[in-house]
Design a protein around this motif. Structure first.
Motif, PDB file in Angstrom:
ATOM      1  N   GLY D 313      -4.835  -6.449  -4.966  1.00 42.48           N
ATOM      2  CA  GLY D 313      -5.335  -5.251  -5.646  1.00 42.48           C
ATOM      3  C   GLY D 313      -4.803  -4.005  -4.969  1.00 42.48           C
ATOM      4  N   PHE D 314      -4.871  -4.038  -3.633  1.00 40.74           N
ATOM      5  CA  PHE D 314      -4.384  -2.888  -2.855  1.00 40.74           C
ATOM      6  C   PHE D 314      -2.957  -2.544  -3.265  1.00 40.74           C
ATOM      7  CE2 PHE D 314      -3.340  -0.405   0.800  1.00 40.74           C
ATOM      8  CZ  PHE D 314      -4.542   0.010   1.326  1.00 40.74           C
ATOM      9  N   VAL D 315      -2.130  -3.596  -3.412  1.00 39.30           N
ATOM     10  CA  VAL D 315      -0.727  -3.348  -3.688  1.00 39.30           C
ATOM     11  C   VAL D 315      -0.528  -2.950  -5.148  1.00 39.30           C
ATOM     12  CG1 VAL D 315       1.522  -4.434  -3.776  1.00 39.30           C
ATOM     13  CG2 VAL D 315       0.020  -4.827  -1.858  1.00 39.30           C
ATOM     14  N   ALA D 326       5.641   4.862  -3.395  1.00 41.97           N
ATOM     15  CA  ALA D 326       4.675   3.795  -3.633  1.00 41.97           C
ATOM     16  C   ALA D 326       5.390   2.465  -3.771  1.00 41.97           C
ATOM     17  CB  ALA D 326       3.877   4.109  -4.884  1.00 41.97           C
ATOM     18  N   ASN D 327       6.485   2.456  -4.558  1.00 42.80           N
ATOM     19  CA  ASN D 327       7.184   1.182  -4.751  1.00 42.80           C
ATOM     20  C   ASN D 327       7.752   0.672  -3.444  1.00 42.80           C
ATOM     21  OD1 ASN D 327       6.576   1.226  -7.430  1.00 42.80           O
ATOM     22  ND2 ASN D 327       8.383   2.461  -7.943  1.00 42.80           N
ATOM     23  N   VAL D 328       8.295   1.604  -2.653  1.00 43.69           N
ATOM     24  CA  VAL D 328       8.755   1.194  -1.318  1.00 43.69           C
ATOM     25  C   VAL D 328       7.586   0.584  -0.564  1.00 43.69           C
ATOM     26  CG1 VAL D 328       9.641   2.013   0.873  1.00 43.69           C
ATOM     27  CG2 VAL D 328      10.547   2.938  -1.252  1.00 43.69           C
ATOM     28  N   GLY D 329       6.453   1.294  -0.636  1.00 42.95           N
ATOM     29  CA  GLY D 329       5.267   0.812   0.048  1.00 42.95           C
ATOM     30  C   GLY D 329       4.923  -0.593  -0.389  1.00 42.95           C
ATOM     31  N   LEU D 330       5.063  -0.833  -1.695  1.00 41.41           N
ATOM     32  CA  LEU D 330       4.725  -2.152  -2.220  1.00 41.41           C
ATOM     33  C   LEU D 330       5.522  -3.218  -1.498  1.00 41.41           C
ATOM     34  CD1 LEU D 330       4.265  -3.112  -5.890  1.00 41.41           C
ATOM     35  CD2 LEU D 330       5.824  -4.442  -4.500  1.00 41.41           C
ATOM     36  N   PHE D 331       6.855  -3.024  -1.488  1.00 43.30           N
ATOM     37  CA  PHE D 331       7.685  -4.069  -0.866  1.00 43.30           C
ATOM     38  C   PHE D 331       7.385  -4.174   0.624  1.00 43.30           C
ATOM     39  CE2 PHE D 331      10.084  -3.441  -4.739  1.00 43.30           C
ATOM     40  CZ  PHE D 331      10.309  -4.753  -5.100  1.00 43.30           C
ATOM     41  N   LEU D 332       7.286  -3.013   1.263  1.00 44.91           N
ATOM     42  CA  LEU D 332       6.993  -3.025   2.695  1.00 44.91           C
ATOM     43  C   LEU D 332       5.729  -3.821   2.947  1.00 44.91           C
ATOM     44  CD1 LEU D 332       7.549  -1.919   5.530  1.00 44.91           C
ATOM     45  CD2 LEU D 332       6.038  -0.031   4.984  1.00 44.91           C
ATOM     46  N   TYR D 333       4.675  -3.445   2.220  1.00 42.08           N
ATOM     47  CA  TYR D 333       3.379  -4.097   2.412  1.00 42.08           C
ATOM     48  C   TYR D 333       3.531  -5.587   2.221  1.00 42.08           C
ATOM     49  CZ  TYR D 333      -1.702  -4.476   2.177  1.00 42.08           C
ATOM     50  OH  TYR D 333      -3.016  -4.766   2.444  1.00 42.08           O
ATOM     51  N   TRP D 334       4.275  -5.957   1.188  1.00 38.81           N
ATOM     52  CA  TRP D 334       4.299  -7.385   0.869  1.00 38.81           C
ATOM     53  C   TRP D 334       5.082  -8.159   1.904  1.00 38.81           C
ATOM     54  CZ3 TRP D 334       0.382  -8.492  -1.615  1.00 38.81           C
ATOM     55  CH2 TRP D 334       0.198  -9.771  -2.110  1.00 38.81           C
ATOM     56  N   ILE D 335       6.137  -7.546   2.436  1.00 41.04           N
ATOM     57  CA  ILE D 335       6.875  -8.257   3.488  1.00 41.04           C
ATOM     58  C   ILE D 335       5.959  -8.469   4.691  1.00 41.04           C
ATOM     59  CG2 ILE D 335       8.776  -8.079   5.108  1.00 41.04           C
ATOM     60  CD1 ILE D 335      10.248  -6.476   2.911  1.00 41.04           C
ATOM     61  N   LEU D 336       5.257  -7.406   5.071  1.00 41.33           N
ATOM     62  CA  LEU D 336       4.356  -7.537   6.214  1.00 41.33           C
ATOM     63  C   LEU D 336       3.281  -8.555   5.931  1.00 41.33           C
ATOM     64  CD1 LEU D 336       4.019  -3.723   6.849  1.00 41.33           C
ATOM     65  CD2 LEU D 336       5.414  -5.330   8.123  1.00 41.33           C
ATOM     66  N   LEU D 390      -4.620  -8.237   9.323  1.00 42.06           N
ATOM     67  CA  LEU D 390      -5.105  -8.207   7.937  1.00 42.06           C
ATOM     68  C   LEU D 390      -6.133  -7.102   7.760  1.00 42.06           C
ATOM     69  CD1 LEU D 390      -5.449 -12.015   7.195  1.00 42.06           C
ATOM     70  CD2 LEU D 390      -3.892 -10.416   6.104  1.00 42.06           C
ATOM     71  N   ALA D 391      -6.941  -6.884   8.791  1.00 42.16           N
ATOM     72  CA  ALA D 391      -7.955  -5.842   8.692  1.00 42.16           C
ATOM     73  C   ALA D 391      -7.324  -4.462   8.766  1.00 42.16           C
ATOM     74  CB  ALA D 391      -8.971  -6.001   9.816  1.00 42.16           C
ATOM     75  N   GLY D 392      -6.078  -4.422   9.175  1.00 44.77           N
ATOM     76  CA  GLY D 392      -5.391  -3.135   9.240  1.00 44.77           C
ATOM     77  C   GLY D 392      -5.657  -2.386  10.522  1.00 44.77           C
ATOM     78  N   VAL D 393      -5.846  -3.157  11.589  1.00 43.12           N
ATOM     79  CA  VAL D 393      -6.010  -2.506  12.890  1.00 43.12           C
ATOM     80  C   VAL D 393      -4.623  -2.231  13.468  1.00 43.12           C
ATOM     81  CG1 VAL D 393      -6.831  -2.790  15.236  1.00 43.12           C
ATOM     82  CG2 VAL D 393      -8.210  -3.596  13.330  1.00 43.12           C
ATOM     83  N   PRO D 394      -4.331  -0.983  13.835  1.00 43.70           N
ATOM     84  CA  PRO D 394      -3.031  -0.714  14.422  1.00 43.70           C
ATOM     85  C   PRO D 394      -2.909  -1.415  15.764  1.00 43.70           C
ATOM     86  CG  PRO D 394      -4.465   1.162  14.709  1.00 43.70           C
ATOM     87  CD  PRO D 394      -5.199   0.177  13.835  1.00 43.70           C
ATOM     88  N   PRO D 395      -1.729  -1.628  16.246  1.00 45.66           N
ATOM     89  CA  PRO D 395      -0.428  -1.377  15.618  1.00 45.66           C
ATOM     90  C   PRO D 395       0.097  -2.597  14.887  1.00 45.66           C
ATOM     91  CG  PRO D 395      -0.079  -1.999  17.870  1.00 45.66           C
ATOM     92  CD  PRO D 395      -1.565  -2.183  17.591  1.00 45.66           C
ATOM     93  N   PHE D 396      -0.773  -3.524  14.507  1.00 44.10           N
ATOM     94  CA  PHE D 396      -0.273  -4.768  13.908  1.00 44.10           C
ATOM     95  C   PHE D 396       0.217  -4.491  12.501  1.00 44.10           C
ATOM     96  CE2 PHE D 396      -3.652  -5.954  16.951  1.00 44.10           C
ATOM     97  CZ  PHE D 396      -2.777  -6.363  17.950  1.00 44.10           C
ATOM     98  N   SER D 397       1.011  -5.465  11.993  1.00 41.48           N
ATOM     99  CA  SER D 397       1.917  -5.126  10.896  1.00 41.48           C
ATOM    100  C   SER D 397       1.216  -4.466   9.718  1.00 41.48           C
ATOM    101  CB  SER D 397       2.623  -6.395  10.446  1.00 41.48           C
ATOM    102  OG  SER D 397       1.649  -7.357  10.098  1.00 41.48           O
ATOM    103  N   LEU D 398       0.137  -5.084   9.212  1.00 44.99           N
ATOM    104  CA  LEU D 398      -0.362  -4.585   7.930  1.00 44.99           C
ATOM    105  C   LEU D 398      -0.863  -3.149   8.013  1.00 44.99           C
ATOM    106  CD1 LEU D 398      -2.055  -7.387   5.896  1.00 44.99           C
ATOM    107  CD2 LEU D 398      -0.045  -6.014   5.425  1.00 44.99           C
ATOM    108  N   PHE D 399      -1.226  -2.713   9.229  1.00 47.31           N
ATOM    109  CA  PHE D 399      -1.659  -1.314   9.358  1.00 47.31           C
ATOM    110  C   PHE D 399      -0.603  -0.389   8.765  1.00 47.31           C
ATOM    111  CE2 PHE D 399      -0.772   2.408  12.059  1.00 47.31           C
ATOM    112  CZ  PHE D 399      -1.815   3.201  11.663  1.00 47.31           C
ATOM    113  N   TRP D 400       0.662  -0.714   9.060  1.00 47.58           N
ATOM    114  CA  TRP D 400       1.735   0.178   8.590  1.00 47.58           C
ATOM    115  C   TRP D 400       1.817   0.150   7.076  1.00 47.58           C
ATOM    116  CZ3 TRP D 400       3.437   3.437  12.026  1.00 47.58           C
ATOM    117  CH2 TRP D 400       3.337   3.099  13.377  1.00 47.58           C
ATOM    118  N   GLY D 401       1.641  -1.064   6.518  1.00 50.21           N
ATOM    119  CA  GLY D 401       1.646  -1.151   5.056  1.00 50.21           C
ATOM    120  C   GLY D 401       0.566  -0.267   4.460  1.00 50.21           C
ATOM    121  N   LYS D 402      -0.667  -0.452   4.987  1.00 53.95           N
ATOM    122  CA  LYS D 402      -1.780   0.358   4.468  1.00 53.95           C
ATOM    123  C   LYS D 402      -1.455   1.830   4.620  1.00 53.95           C
ATOM    124  CE  LYS D 402      -5.462  -2.969   5.482  1.00 53.95           C
ATOM    125  NZ  LYS D 402      -6.259  -3.293   4.298  1.00 53.95           N
ATOM    126  N   LEU D 403      -1.012   2.174   5.839  1.00 58.42           N
ATOM    127  CA  LEU D 403      -0.668   3.575   6.094  1.00 58.42           C
ATOM    128  C   LEU D 403       0.260   4.101   5.007  1.00 58.42           C
ATOM    129  CD1 LEU D 403      -0.833   5.684   8.605  1.00 58.42           C
ATOM    130  CD2 LEU D 403       1.504   4.969   8.976  1.00 58.42           C
TER     131      LEU D 403
END
Lengths: 629, 100, 508, 495
Positions: D313-315, D326-336, D390-403
């Motif tokens: 949903g987030f993506v 946003a589209n860049v974000g989508l791919f970035l998020y999904w790779i992470l 997954l919770a989006g705690v920095p600096p782990f990967s998904l944080f950057w996606g969410k950011l």
């Protein structure tokens, strides 16, 4: 000359630290001796300073280093020896030295001997900081420092348990100590505000800067300064309504009462008012208010002393009322008179307390004067000296009190505040009465102590020796009036009496008359076994005996509600409301989770139904929510 | 004269029928049939459109759909048979060991 | 020297990783050594810091995500310098006084990570970097509270984590939006705080962003009514946890106010002084009362620190050098004093395994050393002159007096009420007869405890008598910050307030 | 009628090679199996990896924005990116077959053949803007996927397969109907043509267009498991093997996103507000609902299922926002997300135990992990890091996606959306923490841990974990280059 300044200041500190090193060890005599010696040194250099300042009218200044420097605020550790502070220094160091010597004997059998001396010297140090500092912040340091030491010393016998008020009017040493500290804190807030006002208007807390600029300001601002500073003074000098702690402070060892709660600390308030005379002389109406309060306290406290049966409390109340006198003088602008009375009072009141200490020793810490009597036989010296002190207190010629106290009455009369004068006059009478009531009940009349099985004895010679100088001063101090006046009035404004001799003589006559009659009454009554028991039934007696029920009132009015309120704040508000709300929100979300699980019934046809429903919702939205272009 | 709309209406009706079937039927087999109907409804629509546009893409699409439908049936029946072997019935309500 | 900050930040982390290899029995020695080295480095930083230069020093810059304006950007100024030193100092002291046995290794390793995040937060000059450390600091704390805590530990730990996490996410949204606004204004996106300081925002944006940041900070501080996680966290956490939490982690919030809110949203901060001061006063008075009602020593101190944070907030929003510098100093002093108090409670807890006031009384006879140091700390906490506690409180209140005398009076209640609950605590614990037999022969402080506590006492006295070495750098940085604020303020009120906010001789 | 000549050049088969290679791979495996019976699974695994490598190679060979095969296949930036992601994900997945415990599906060559066909299917799906082609690819992939799930060969997995299949069939129906309507409206099945026609006509008749869109949303919503079309997700994940579940949480959605991007892009940017609002609604509901239900799960796998719904949903929000960032974000998020989630599921896979010693229904109840840190600290720490990520705690990967996506939302003016995202991350933190709490703050329920935990571990699984962990932890280092590459490709295809 700075050298002497620093010696005076730091010798007690050294003593305190030295004693502290042995603080947790068993009693060591030399600790007391060293501390006393250091105080002697400090006294000597104080005298040297006094002489120096007196001879060459120059003011000795010294700055150690900057304490706080922020923005435009700069507070140095600066010290000054001008007429006022030197007088204070000499008084303080002298009395403290004597009290130290006295304590060596008094605390002999106390395991806290070393601790006691470290506290006591620490107190002297703070007191000296208070009087020597050249800025308000420094004064505040000393102000809080003496507060701390009085807390430590009142609570010196901290191990005593809490009792109810009727067993022990001041519940326990620890309790009394906290009461004193907190009451002072209330006043200190006022004082801090005063400092803020001064700073934000003048941009400095240095006396000289402040006093040189103070007249530039709108009167209202100066009034504010005056009021808030005086609130601070009320706390330290235990003026009504912040007076209750002083009587309770008598829980401390008697030398402490002598030094802190009679001679020095409690007079800090007076010193503050005198010191900041440039402010107060701008605002006479506040001064009048101060004087009125002082007069009121003078009578109010004396009245409580009339009936009390507790040796030390009686003296405590008399201290209170004498402080009242001083404030009258200060308030009416006769600053030097206030200072003079401060000094003389320091002498004879300390003497009185030390005498009381001897009596307590003799009666192994019994305080009820109705269990004493006829002690004159066993402790002549003590008796003699206490009588001297009482005479001085009562203001009988030629004792010191006569000169200083009568001056205050003259001031009151001379400035046409006849009501004040009258109050003080009555106060003088009461003073004479209760002090000699005390003398009579303790030293003369039948020897009631025998039925309580006490074996009183005279105090050791060096304790008496320590008292002797005070006794001497209580007699002769008055004769230095004029030299004192011209010395301090180099800094303080003079007070010009403009009434011709005859009224003056009349006044003195009247005062002496009431004093003598007070004494007479006391002697007459108590040589005849005192007043009848039925007085005790008299409501007025009860009222006075229970200190006008003010402590109980404070309990009901402040302490208990605060206790209950805070309970409510915690149990009801914090846990039930604030925290519960947070948990409630979390709970809601969590509960929704459980509710929402029904969607996931796991039944395939239901799942399909959800899909179709979803589609239908979309289609419905197509119809209903027609696109807005 | 039969117009495009008639075909579309027919398609719509068929599709709704299939939806109803999907909603109501508890039998797995019937469910599959219902989905097939849905796809065929679409086929009709597509055929009609392509005739309307004189463009073969629609029919092409239809053919693809038929093919896909066929393969779907293959897979579906395979699963169904296994399930039948294991449980002995093909009632939808038997598949709810997983929920929440 | 150029990379001292990176060294300072990552040395503990690396040491922690290596710590996995160190043998269980020697881990404590290892940890203490590491902490000591770290502390020395921070001292070197202090020595090398040039107090006359108010700007950021020892800056390090390294693009991290250039496309999105995120950089590895470190620097320290007078405002952050001493918080860094405080963090390293408290960590060292905490290690020395550590008494945990169970699973010590994991604890020390997570503590070292925590130290990294603490230092990181204070030296980060890039918002995202700041955020990274800010959030990362939750994780070790979560573990420490949740594993070594007492009964309710898990509840406390999760509450602490989620509550703060929630707040900081909102703050993150604020940061992202701010970066976007910066992009709108300049055409290049940037998260670096100094850039943001230069950014002038319209008033309404300021207010919204201020609120977004406020939520994050306020929960961390914690300000009323977001404070309820704190009592649990403190009540449940092991001693070292409470010490670090109270001493450093709470300061992150107040530091955030000084670093972000004031210089970036000057107008909003000034416009919102009254409501915030109102909250702060509630904190001061209300939590002081709650502290008075507590039955558990530790809770008293926990609530007392909320009360003191109230004064810090007042000082921060005084908007003049006296107040802000005072509040920063108070952060440091409160860090040291509350840390010490928590350690003291920890000591008694180690002996009796209870913190209930009702269990104690008359300890002064049994443990004179303990009583003495406790007394000193109590006095420092009620702000007695010549102890570290006074300077900050005095300056904060003095500063805020310029804004509102009446509110200052209410805030000043802290010096009365603070004395009330602290003296009650002291009286019930140390005075009176020794009633409870269990306390009859408690051992007094041992060498280990004494070393850590005496070190703290020394600081308390030294900085109480001579605060200037600390105050001077703070003063300079704050002054330049205020100049900046005055320069960029957009509303008239703000500019006037900032301009009039110094001493002037107003002759009649 | 004269014959139609088709020159091979015009076909430009290059664009088709990747898929063809995958298919060929599948066939090869089957043939190999015919030639020689019961070979060891490692052979199949390696073969598939080889073919996937070739696939990737062929993919890289193609230059961007070329159409081919009667212009049915379109390899633009996003097609390229998504194919790359799909293939790489598959390569990471396949080694999970080499478990130390024996799961019979992996010994079947069909499994790998089907797997490769599925990959091909997904590639077709993303590499085309032709509705027919998309449909074919989608079905190819789905049908193989149903079978793969069923191959796990236990009641749960059959149930899962059937559920998935049935609902999939319905979704296919939706898709077909929607496609038919679009064709009817525009007379074409190429999305770009449809876009042209509709835009020229000002989207009249409006309600028909919207109906078509509604059907499409429903169909894709199923693939992307948007509420309320999500109901299959948790059950299917529970039924499927953890490894496959992990795969399903990543790859099919990737394909779905790309299709959704192609399909909705022009609608979003048109003045057809309806679509945006509906998607907005869908996004918010999906995120929130999934999060809230995830709070109360007892099984880690199911929890992860819900969490991946909410991540999807987030993506989806990115698609709704529709800006390049946003589209860049989508791919970035999904790779992470790919690495983190695959890692998490692999951890479950490693700890998979054949007999249900923990719970009569679940394989991975929370209790199973309690006190893990005391038994195997390293594993616990890694798992914790995946959860924090997954919770989006920095600096782990998904944080950057969410950011990045939240940033995109803000830059496009969706402030409320950004705040909702933030709140959701806060809520989601709870259930991720729950696992951490169990692992770190409780004591192990089972004494002889070593024997029970991680029976299933093997070198290859460990490697996968290692890779994902490394990627997750050191994300900060990759982010910058990743963003640059993605931006380049997304720009190239004009999204």
């Amino acid at each position: 000359m700075e050298k002497y300044l620093y010696i005076t200041l730091f010798a007690p500190l050294v003593g305190s630290l030295f004693a502290a090193m042995f603080g947790m060890k068993p009693k060591k005599l030399f600790v007391g001796i060293v501390a006393s010696l250091l105080l002697f040194i400090s006294f000597i250099s104080a005298v040297i300073l006094l002489v120096h300042v007196a001879s060459t009218d120059e003011v000795v200044k010294a700055q150690l280093f900057d304490w706080i420097t922020v923005g435009s605020l700069n507070i140095p550790f600066g010290f000054v020896a001008d007429p006022v502070s030197t007088v204070m220094m000499v008084t303080v160091t002298l009395v403290s030295m004597l009290v130290h010597i006295y304590s060596i004997g008094y605390m002999e059998h106390d395991e806290g001997f070393n601790r006691f001396f470290s506290y006591l010297s620490a107190f002297v140090f703070s007191m000296l900081v208070l009087v020597m500092s050249d800025n308000f912040a420094g004064l505040f340091i000393g102000w809080e420092g003496v507060g701390l030491c009085s807390w430590l010393l009142i609570g010196f016998w901290y191990h005593k348990p809490d009792l109810s008020r009727d067993q022990n009017p001041s519940i326990s040493p620890a309790w009394a100590a906290n009461e004193a500290f907190i009451m002072n804190r209330i006043a200190d807030l006022g004082m801090l505000i005063g400092l803020f006002i001064i700073y934000w208007h003048i941009g400095s807390l240095q006396y000289d800067v402040v006093f040189s600029h103070v007249n530039l300001f709108d009167i209202s601002i100066i009034t504010m300064m005056g009021i808030f500073l005086f609130i601070g003074a009320m706390g330290k000098s235990a003026q009504f309504p912040l007076h209750t702690w002083l009587a309770d402070a008598m829980e401390g060892p008697t030398p402490v009462s002598a030094l802190i709660h009679a001679a020095t600390m409690v007079t800090a308030g007076v010193y503050l008012v005198v010191r900041s005379f440039p402010i107060y002389s701008q605002i006479p109406e506040i001064g009048l208010w101060i004087a009125t309060l002082g007069a009121f306290v003078a009578v109010f406290a004396a009245s409580m002393a009339l009936v009390n049966t507790d040796l030390k409390r009686i003296i405590a109340y008399s201290t209170l009322s004498q402080l009242g006198y001083m404030f009258v003088a200060a308030g009416l602008g006769a600053y030097w008179v206030a200072l003079f009375h401060l000094m003389t009072h320091a002498f004879f009141k300390a003497l009185l307390f030390l005498g009381a200490g001897n009596v307590m020793h003799a009666m192994d810490d019994e305080l009820n004067i109705f269990k004493m009597g006829g002690l004159y036989k066993v402790m002549k010296w003590t008796a003699a000296m206490m009588i001297i002190a009482s005479l001085a207190l009562a203001g009988i010629y030629p004792f010191a009190g006569f000169f200083s106290k009568d001056k205050i009455l003259e001031v009151a009369f001379d400035s046409h505040h006849y009501i004040l004068w009258f109050m003080l006059w009555v106060g003088a009478g009461m003073t004479a009465f209760y002090s000699f009531r005390l003398i009579m009940l303790v030293f003369f009349g039948e020897e009631r102590y025998k039925k309580y099985g006490f074996h009183p004895h005279e105090a050791p010679w060096y304790m008496l020796a320590a008292m002797a100088p005070l006794a001497l001063l209580a007699i002769v101090a008055g004769f230095f009036e004029h030299s004192f006046e011209e010395f301090v009035t180099t800094l303080l404004p003079e007070y010009h009496f403009h009434m011709e001799g005859i009224t003056k003589v009349a006044l003195i006559g009247l005062t002496t008359l009431i004093a003598l009659s007070g004494i007479g009454l006391a002697v007459y009554k108590y040589s005849k076994g005192g007043f009848s028991e039925k007085w005790k039934e008299n409501p007025i007696y009860k009222l006075l005996y229970n200190q006008y029920y003010i402590p109980q009132l404070y309990d009901k009015l402040f302490a208990q509600p605060y206790r209950e309120l805070s309970q409510i704040a915690w149990k009801e508000l914090d846990l039930r409301l604030v925290d519960a709300t947070v948990d409630f929100i979390a709970g809601i979300i969590y509960a929704t989770g459980f509710k929402s699980r029904v969607v996931q019934s796991g039944n395939l046809s239901k799942m399909l139904r959800w899909m179709v429903i979803g589609l239908l919702i979309l289609l419905v939205l197509v119809v209903l929510y027609s696109p807005v272009r | 004269m039969i117009t495009l709309n008639h075909y579309l209406v027919l398609a719509a009706i068929l599709f709704s029928i299939s939806l109803v079937g999907i909603l109501r039927r508890k039998n797995l087999l019937m469910l599959f049939f219902a989905t097939e109907i849905a796809l065929n409804a679409v086929n009709i629509a597509l055929a009609a459109f392509s005739k309307f546009y004189h463009d073969l893409t629609g029919q092409l699409f239809a053919f693809f759909i038929i093919a896909i439908a066929a393969s779907e049936v293959a897979v579906g029946l395979g699963l169904l048979i296994i399930w039948y072997k294991r449980t002995g019935n093909i009632d939808l309500d038997t598949l709810q060991s997983m929920n929440g | 020297m150029d990379y001292i900050l990176s060294l300072l930040v990552f040395f503990p982390a690396v040491a922690a990783v290596l710590g996995f290899i160190v043998d269980r029995d020697n881990i404590k020695v290892y940890a203490i050594t590491v902490a000591a080295i770290e502390f020395v480095i921070s001292l070197i930083l202090w020595m090398a810091y040039d107090p006359t230069n108010p700007g950021f020093q020892f800056t390090e810059y390294l693009p991290l995500v250039p496309a999105y304006g995120i950089n590895y950007y470190l620097g320290v100024d007078g405002i952050s310098l001493f918080l860094v030193v405080l963090s390293t100092f408290i960590t060292l002291i905490g290690f020395i006084s550590l008494t945990v046995e169970d699973n010590l290794k994991n604890m020390l390793i997570s503590l070292l990570f925590l130290e990294m995040t603490m230092v990181g937060v204070f030296v980060a000059l890039d918002a995202v970097l700041f955020y990274i450390f800010w959030e990362l600091s939750l994780v070790p704390m979560l573990y420490i509270i949740g594993y070594w805590g007492s009964e309710l530990r898990i509840y406390a730990a999760i509450k602490f984590f989620l509550y703060t996490f929630f707040g900081s996410l909102i703050m993150l949204v604020g940061m992202l939006f701010l970066a976007y606004l910066y992009y709108m204004a300049t055409g290049t996106i940037s998260f670096s705080i100094p850039d943001w300081h230069r950014l002038v925002l319209p008033f309404d944006y300021q207010v919204w962003l201020f609120l977004a940041f406020f939520l994050g900070m306020a929960i961390k501080v914690p300000m009323f009514p977001f404070h309820t996680w704190l009592p649990y966290a403190h009540g449940q956490a092991p001693t070292i946890g409470s010490v670090i939490l109270a001493a450093v982690l709470l300061k992150m919030g107040t530091y955030g106010f000084v670093r972000f809110s004031l210089p970036i949203f000057p107008d909003a901060s000034i416009a919102l002084i009254t409501p915030i001061a109102f909250l702060a006063i509630i904190m001061v008075i209300y939590t002081a009362m709650v502290a008075y009602a507590q039955e558990d020593m530790k809770q008293v101190i926990a609530y007392s620190s909320i009360s003191h944070m109230g004064v810090i907030i007042l000082g921060t929003f005084a908007m003049n050098v006296e107040g802000i510098a005072g509040s920063i100093f108070l952060m440091i002093s409160h860090g040291i004093v509350s840390g010490a108090l928590f350690m003291l409670v920890g000591n008694i807890y180690d002996r009796r395994h209870t913190k209930l006031l009702s269990e104690f009384g008359g300890l002064a006879k049994v443990m004179p050393k303990y009583a003495t140091i406790f007394g000193i700390m109590v006095m420092a906490s009620v702000g007695l002159p010549l102890t570290i506690g006074f300077v900050g409180e005095f300056l904060s209140l003095m500063g805020f007096y310029k804004i509102s005398p009446s509110m200052t009076f209410l805030g000043g209640m802290s010096i009365i009420l603070g004395a009330v609950y602290m003296l009650r605590l002291y009286k019930t614990t140390f005075f009176g007869p020794l009633t409870n037999e269990k306390n009859r022969n408690l051992p007094d402080l041992d060498g280990k405890e004494l070393t850590s506590l005496i070190a703290l006492t020394a600081v308390v006295i030294w900085l109480g008598i001579n605060p200037n070495p600390v105050l001077k750098p703070i003063n300079n940085s704050v002054e330049s910050m205020l100049e900046l604020m005055e320069k960029k303020a957009v509303t008239k009120e703000a500019r006037e307030l900032l301009h009039a906010n110094t001493v002037k001789l107003e002759a009649k | 009628m004269e014959p139609i000549r088709v020159s091979l050049e015009s076909l430009n088969l290059v664009t088709l090679y990747p898929m063809l290679i995958a298919v060929a791979g599948g066939l090869t495996i089957l043939i190999v199996d015919l030639i020689k019976e019961n070979l060891h699974k490692s052979l199949y695994v390696m073969l598939s990896i080889l073919f996937l490598l070739l696939d990737l190679g062929a993919l890289i060979g193609i230059q961007i924005n070329t159409r081919g095969f009667f212009d049915v296949v379109l390899v633009d930036g996003i097609a390229f990116l998504s194919q790359a992601i799909i293939v790489v994900a598959s390569m990471l997945f396949i080694p999970l077959a080499l478990t130390s415990k024996r799961f019979h599906e992996f010994s079947l060559p069909e499994f790998f053949a089907l797997f490769l066909f599925m990959v091909a299917g997904f590639q077709f799906m993303v590499a085309s803007d032709n509705l027919i082609m998309i449909f074919v690819g989608l079905e190819t992939a789905s049908l193989s996927l149903y079978t793969l799930i069923a191959l796990h060969n236990r009641m749960k997995s059959f149930e899962a397969a059937i559920k998935y299949f049935t609902m999939g069939a319905l979704a296919a129906g939706f898709y077909a109907f929607g496609a038919a309507l679009l064709y009817g409206l525009s007379g074409s099945v190429e999305i770009y043509k449809i876009a042209e026609v509709l835009t020229d006509r000002g989207f009249e008749p409006i309600w028909v267009v919207l109906t078509a869109v509604a059907f499409m949303i429903a169909a894709l919503g199923f693939k992307l498991s948007m509420v309320p079309f999500h109901t299959w997700t948790p059950d299917v994940y529970e039924g499927a093997s953890a490894a496959l579940a992990g795969y399903m949480s990543v790859v099919p959605k990737m394909a779905g996103f790309v299709v959704a991007m192609r399909l909705f892009e022009f609608l979003i940017h048109s003045d057809l507000v309806w679509v945006r609002d509906i998607l907005y609604l869908g996004v918010v509901v999906t995120m929130t609902f999934a999060n809230i239900v995830a709070l109360v799960q007892e099984d880690v796998k199911r929890m992860l299922a819900y969490s991946s719904i909410s991540h999807a949903g987030f993506v989806m929000a990115a698609i709704m926002i529709g800006t390049t960032q946003a589209n860049v974000g989508l791919f970035l998020y999904w790779i992470l997300f790919l690495f983190t989630n695959l890692g998490a599921f692999t951890m479950l896979w490693i700890s998979r135990h054949k007999s249900k010693i923990w719970h009569d229904r679940f394989d991975h109840p929370y209790e199973k992990f309690s006190g893990l840190v005391q038994i195997m600290p390293m594993a616990a720490t890694i798992m914790a890091i995946f959860m924090l990520s997954l919770a989006g705690v920095p600096p782990f990967s998904l944080f950057w996606g969410k950011l990045y996506i939240m940033g995109a939302a803000l830059n496009a003016g969706y402030i409320v959306l950004a705040i909702i995202m933030a709140l959701n991350s806060a809520i989601s933190a709870y259930y991720y923490l729950k696992l951490i709490v169990y692992m770190f703050m409780r004591d192990p329920v089972n004494v002889d841990g070593q024997t029970i935990y991680f029976k299933n571990a093997s070198l290859s699984l460990r490697t996968i974990i290692g890779i994902s962990a490394a990627f997750t932890i050191l994300a900060t280092a990759w982010i910058s280059p990743l963003i640059e590459i993605i931006t380049h490709y997304v720009r190239a295809s004009g999204f």
